[in-house]
Design a protein around this motif. Structure first.
Motif, PDB file in Angstrom:
ATOM      1  N   UNK B  25     -10.355  10.495   6.963  1.00  0.00           N
ATOM      2  CA  UNK B  25      -9.039   9.858   6.813  1.00  0.00           C
ATOM      3  C   UNK B  25      -9.150   8.545   6.038  1.00  0.00           C
ATOM      4  N   UNK B  26     -10.151   7.760   6.386  1.00  0.00           N
ATOM      5  CA  UNK B  26     -10.321   6.472   5.732  1.00  0.00           C
ATOM      6  C   UNK B  26     -10.551   6.621   4.238  1.00  0.00           C
ATOM      7  N   UNK B  27     -11.388   7.579   3.866  1.00  0.00           N
ATOM      8  CA  UNK B  27     -11.660   7.799   2.438  1.00  0.00           C
ATOM      9  C   UNK B  27     -10.382   8.249   1.721  1.00  0.00           C
ATOM     10  N   UNK B  28      -9.679   9.202   2.322  1.00  0.00           N
ATOM     11  CA  UNK B  28      -8.484   9.752   1.657  1.00  0.00           C
ATOM     12  C   UNK B  28      -7.358   8.720   1.573  1.00  0.00           C
ATOM     13  N   UNK B  29      -7.248   7.878   2.569  1.00  0.00           N
ATOM     14  CA  UNK B  29      -6.269   6.778   2.491  1.00  0.00           C
ATOM     15  C   UNK B  29      -6.636   5.868   1.317  1.00  0.00           C
ATOM     16  N   UNK B  30      -7.923   5.596   1.184  1.00  0.00           N
ATOM     17  CA  UNK B  30      -8.379   4.757   0.076  1.00  0.00           C
ATOM     18  C   UNK B  30      -8.106   5.388  -1.283  1.00  0.00           C
ATOM     19  N   UNK B  37      -1.366  15.699   3.167  1.00  0.00           N
ATOM     20  CA  UNK B  37      -2.662  16.255   2.750  1.00  0.00           C
ATOM     21  C   UNK B  37      -3.782  15.711   3.635  1.00  0.00           C
ATOM     22  N   UNK B  38      -3.700  14.439   3.962  1.00  0.00           N
ATOM     23  CA  UNK B  38      -4.710  13.855   4.846  1.00  0.00           C
ATOM     24  C   UNK B  38      -4.697  14.579   6.195  1.00  0.00           C
TER      25      UNK B  38
END
Lengths: 115, 141
Positions: B25-30, B37-38
């Motif tokens: 989640x953290x990577x995709x938010x970034x 999608x997340x």
């Protein structure tokens, strides 16, 4: 996830917080079993703070639902977040569960509850 | 070539699965990927990693789980590798709703949530599962 429980006019209102996954599902199952053993048959599960549900969480809700229904009781869900509601829609379990917006509406719809 | 990449390696234990999900989640938010999608990829990766810990490593000393995340324009590819015995995921479909099944949702949900789901057990180690999400909405900041 933190599980809390309170009574609302004879209805057991279980509030979930966080993700409902394999581990948290088991915690919910244990609380549910204890409340059933105490004779409770009317349940509302408050999902407004549930931001994630996986297959194990779904399976646990189905298990609780079937168990309470076989004992002539009721179980409703309230306040599903969009990501959680989407999973219910994908699995079409939204057709089986009664899903309401808040505790007051869910309690009001349960048969035999003092109003 | 991927414009963004990230990797994570953790022990193949059930208690690591929420950690994997949080990392993803953290990577995709970034990467400013849309919330929907997340949520889809967080659930799909959770189901795959959970299966590895509960089934792949059930009768053996748990190995690792490697998660590799890559973004190619509007495509997200997640590759999940384990060292478990080869397991070919069945072509599961979701249980009918009236059956009120107490299981059988996991892999069927994964297949519903992603555009591609490929298993490869032909390598020198364990299983390699690739999940692809296409036409990913990127939020413009």
């Amino acid at each position: 996830m933190v599980l809390t429980f309170h009574d609302d006019r004879g209805v057991a209102v279980i509030a979930l917080n966080g993700g409902l996954d394999e581990t948290r599902g088991m915690e919910l199952g244990q609380l549910f079993d204890r409340l059933m053993a105490e004779g409770r048959r009317q349940f509302v599960i408050d999902c407004k703070a549930v931001d994630f549900i996986d297959s194990a969480g779904l399976a646990m809700l189905v298990r609780c639902f079937k168990r309470v229904r076989s004992g002539v009781g009721n179980l409703s869900l309230i306040a599903l977040q969009p990501s959680v509601r989407r999973i219910f829609e994908m699995t079409r379990l939204d057709r089986s569960f009664d899903i309401y917006t808040d505790v007051a509406e869910a309690v009001q719809r349960l048969p035999g509850v003092q109003r | 070539m991927a414009s963004e990449m990230a990797t994570l390696t953790v022990p193949g234990l059930l208690e690591q699965v929420p950690h994997i999900r949080q990392w993803l989640r953290g990577i995709l938010v970034g990467w400013t990927v849309s919330a929907e999608v997340i949520a889809d990829l967080a659930l799909a990766v959770t189901e795959i990693c959970k299966n590895i810990t509960l089934h792949g490593y059930r009768d053996i000393t748990p190995g690792t789980i490697d998660v590799r995340l890559a973004k190619y324009g509007d495509i997200i590819r997640v590759t999940i590798l384990d060292t478990a015995p080869i397991f070919v995921p069945p072509q599961a479909s979701l249980p009918p709703p009236h059956a009120l099944a107490e299981g059988g949702y996991g892999l069927a949900l994964v297949r519903s949530l992603v555009d591609e789901f490929v298993h490869d057990g032909s390598g020198t180690r364990g299983n390699c599962i690739t999940l692809v999400k296409k036409d990913v909405k990127i939020i413009q900041l």
